[in-house]
Design a protein around this motif. Structure first.
Motif, PDB file in Angstrom:
ATOM      1  N   THR A  62      36.766  28.988  39.723  1.00  0.00           N
ATOM      2  CA  THR A  62      38.466  28.194  40.233  1.00  0.00           C
ATOM      3  C   THR A  62      38.381  28.917  41.239  1.00  0.00           C
ATOM      4  N   HIS A  63      38.294  30.364  40.941  1.00  0.00           N
ATOM      5  CA  HIS A  63      38.691  31.242  42.752  1.00  0.00           C
ATOM      6  C   HIS A  63      37.417  32.280  42.299  1.00  0.00           C
ATOM      7  N   HIS A  64      36.773  32.289  43.890  1.00  0.00           N
ATOM      8  CA  HIS A  64      35.597  32.785  44.663  1.00  0.00           C
ATOM      9  C   HIS A  64      36.006  33.522  46.210  1.00  0.00           C
ATOM     10  N   HIS A  65      35.919  34.683  46.384  1.00  0.00           N
ATOM     11  CA  HIS A  65      35.241  34.852  47.768  1.00  0.00           C
ATOM     12  C   HIS A  65      33.803  35.021  47.984  1.00  0.00           C
ATOM     13  N   LEU A  66      33.389  33.252  48.162  1.00  0.00           N
ATOM     14  CA  LEU A  66      32.519  33.652  48.069  1.00  0.00           C
ATOM     15  C   LEU A  66      31.225  34.725  49.453  1.00  0.00           C
ATOM     16  N   THR A 228      46.216  30.376  45.416  1.00  0.00           N
ATOM     17  CA  THR A 228      46.725  31.182  45.947  1.00  0.00           C
ATOM     18  C   THR A 228      46.838  32.341  45.002  1.00  0.00           C
ATOM     19  N   HIS A 229      47.164  33.495  45.534  1.00  0.00           N
ATOM     20  CA  HIS A 229      46.525  34.650  44.190  1.00  0.00           C
ATOM     21  C   HIS A 229      48.089  34.831  44.453  1.00  0.00           C
ATOM     22  N   LEU A 230      48.582  34.722  43.005  1.00  0.00           N
ATOM     23  CA  LEU A 230      49.327  35.634  42.761  1.00  0.00           C
ATOM     24  C   LEU A 230      49.413  36.225  41.458  1.00  0.00           C
ATOM     25  N   ALA A 265      45.012  32.102  41.628  1.00  0.00           N
ATOM     26  CA  ALA A 265      44.589  33.372  40.729  1.00  0.00           C
ATOM     27  C   ALA A 265      45.355  34.512  39.857  1.00  0.00           C
ATOM     28  N   HIS A 266      44.671  34.753  39.510  1.00  0.00           N
ATOM     29  CA  HIS A 266      45.129  36.888  38.631  1.00  0.00           C
ATOM     30  C   HIS A 266      45.957  36.291  37.534  1.00  0.00           C
ATOM     31  N   CYS A 267      47.392  36.004  38.244  1.00  0.00           N
ATOM     32  CA  CYS A 267      48.959  36.054  37.282  1.00  0.00           C
ATOM     33  C   CYS A 267      48.693  36.653  36.270  1.00  0.00           C
ATOM     34  N   VAL A 316      35.464  33.533  38.377  1.00  0.00           N
ATOM     35  CA  VAL A 316      33.787  34.957  38.814  1.00  0.00           C
ATOM     36  C   VAL A 316      35.241  35.991  40.154  1.00  0.00           C
ATOM     37  N   ASP A 317      35.905  35.453  40.484  1.00  0.00           N
ATOM     38  CA  ASP A 317      36.837  35.845  42.320  1.00  0.00           C
ATOM     39  C   ASP A 317      35.344  36.490  42.912  1.00  0.00           C
ATOM     40  N   GLY A 318      35.732  37.139  43.615  1.00  0.00           N
ATOM     41  CA  GLY A 318      35.565  37.493  44.756  1.00  0.00           C
ATOM     42  C   GLY A 318      33.782  38.702  44.657  1.00  0.00           C
TER      43      GLY A 318
HETATM   44 ZN    ZN Z   1      40.361  36.938  44.783  1.00  0.00          ZN
END
Ligand code: ZN
Length: 445
Positions: A62-66, A228-230, A265-267, A316-318
């Motif tokens: 649910t979160h990536h920056h490919l 978004t990122h938060l 993302a993150h929190c 996995v995030d970017g």
């Molecule tokens: Zn990110």
């Protein structure tokens, strides 16, 4: 589309309402959906023998920056906190273009597929050199992965007090117009959709309050999801307090960024009040444990979130802040981090697997995915537990998270086999990898 019979699995982990695990069962995939599950099934289609294998729903990222697969292990960013890390990487990212965005997406998505992922989102928030969101959409379609790209954006550059260089930010009206363009062109809201587009301003520290608010209005008008990122780390919370006079949760609520059509993302730094807000509004969280470790951001309060009823998924995030892209590895890391914080009984292996599958599907608004049951989409991961990594394991389901294997043997998306015997079937991977390495070397020059 054809029919596939998956025969004689050691165990099928259904993630259905009763969380049933079926020993020795078979599975029939037909026309992109799961047609049958049970003992002694028959089919005239292709047969896949699954003795010695655990069969699970495909994992959901649910979160990536490919695009960041092109900037893994960059020396200046290896040991920096979030804001310093970003300042090192922004000028490199600014030199990319459409080819970099497309090839890096193929690499990142192929890596995910081998780690059990059948559905991935992506958060593309910069469009250098004429790149467009469809560069990633075409890459995902070629590979055959189910894809939820989000049209990200940055609008506050350095000259206006933001973090990114001015060359990477866009005009806000152009951003909103391009959101409309890509939703109209590529978003499919239907059951079984292979592509759903979301709206995703990068973060509170790179866009204006006005864009956050207008993006939410646009997303709801179009019926698409928002991301978004938060509250990623202490610097992020301090920025919110200094610039907006409130915590990230208040900022999100005031601008319409809570609800079941939103995931953040993150929190990592959500407090108790914010956790209750997310639970009450059904707002989703993408937990990115390896990235949080890599950037020293902290341990997200996932145990407290889950106990309060917050919907939690994995990301996995970017690849510039992980720098790997293994989703099953992320499930293991999520389990381990909660144990570091809360003790050895804080998260079981099966709960981590549930977050990685069903949890992700719920956060992305996909009741048709994340579960193995008749009528659900045929997104299936087959894990061979007869090899070295799980040798000696007493509980093959827990072993997936506690031991391994870390790669799937086979993977089906919408009933189509995109991994066979540990190899991607749809792309010439040695060629893609060589192309990626050429592009990375050119960026270093
Ligand atoms: Zn990110």
């Amino acid at each position: 589309m054809g029919e596939v019979l998956i025969m004689g699995a050691e165990v099928i982990v259904t993630m259905d309402g009763a969380r049933r695990e079926l020993a020795g069962a078979d599975l029939v995939l037909r026309d992109g959906v799961i047609a049958a599950i049970g003992a002694d099934l028959h089919s005239s289609g292709e047969i896949v023998h699954a003795q010695g294998c655990v069969v699970t729903p495909g994992l959901v990222n649910t979160h990536h920056h490919l695009y960041q697969t092109l900037t893994r292990a960059v020396p200046g960013g290896q040991d920096a906190l979030l804001f310093g890390w970003l300042k090192t990487l922004y000028p490199i990212w600014a030199r990319m273009g459409p080819e970099e965005i497309r090839v890096s997406a193929q690499v990142g998505l192929a890596e995910l597929a081998l780690s059990g992922c059948t559905l991935s989102s992506d958060h593309l928030y910069m469009y250098p050199g004429g790149a467009r969101l469809e560069d990633t959409i075409h890459a995902a379609a070629e590979l055959g992965l189910r894809f939820h790209p989000t049209r990200g954006a940055m609008s506050i550059g350095q000259s206006a007090g933001g973090l990114p260089p001015d060359s990477l930010v866009e005009d806000e009206s152009a951003i909103l117009n391009d959101c409309i363009r890509v939703i109209d062109a590529f978003h499919d809201a239907g059951e079984g959709s292979m592509c759903r587009v979301g709206v995703a301003p990068c973060s509170p520290f790179s866009v204006s309050r006005g864009l956050m608010r207008d993006a939410a209005l646009l997303a709801r008008d179009k019926g698409v999801m928002m991301h978004t990122h938060l509250a990623e780390n202490d610097e992020d919370v301090a920025y919110s307090l200094a610039q907006f006079g409130c915590r990230p949760g208040d900022y999100a609520r005031d601008l319409g960024w809570v609800g079941e059509d939103v995931w953040h993302a993150h929190c990592v730094k959500l407090d108790g009040v914010e956790i209750d807000l997310f639970a009450a509004t059904k707002t989703g969280v993408s937990h990115c444990p390896c990235s949080n470790c890599r950037l020293g951001s902290g341990i997200a309060p996932v145990r407290a979130m889950r106990d309060a009823g917050v919907r939690v998924a994995l990301g996995v995030d970017g690849s510039a802040s992980n720098d790997a892209g293994s989703l099953i590895g992320e499930a293991r890391q999520a389990m381990l981090l909660q144990r570091v914080q809360n003790g050895a009984d804080a998260m079981a292996a099966r709960e981590a697997l549930e977050i990685a599958t069903l949890g992700g599907a719920q956060v992305l608004g996909r009741p048709d995915c994340g579960v193995i049951a008749p009528g659900k989409r045929a997104d299936i991961a087959i894990w061979d537990v007869s090899g070295l990594e799980a040798a000696g394991a007493w509980d093959p389901v827990a072993a997936l998270v506690l031991c391994g294997p870390s790669k799937v043997r086979d993977l089906f998306v919408e009933g189509r086999q995109i991994v066979r015997d540990g190899q991607i079937t749809t792309l010439d991977m040695p060629r893609v990898i060589a192309h990626q390495n050429r592009l990375a070397r050119a960026l270093m020059a």
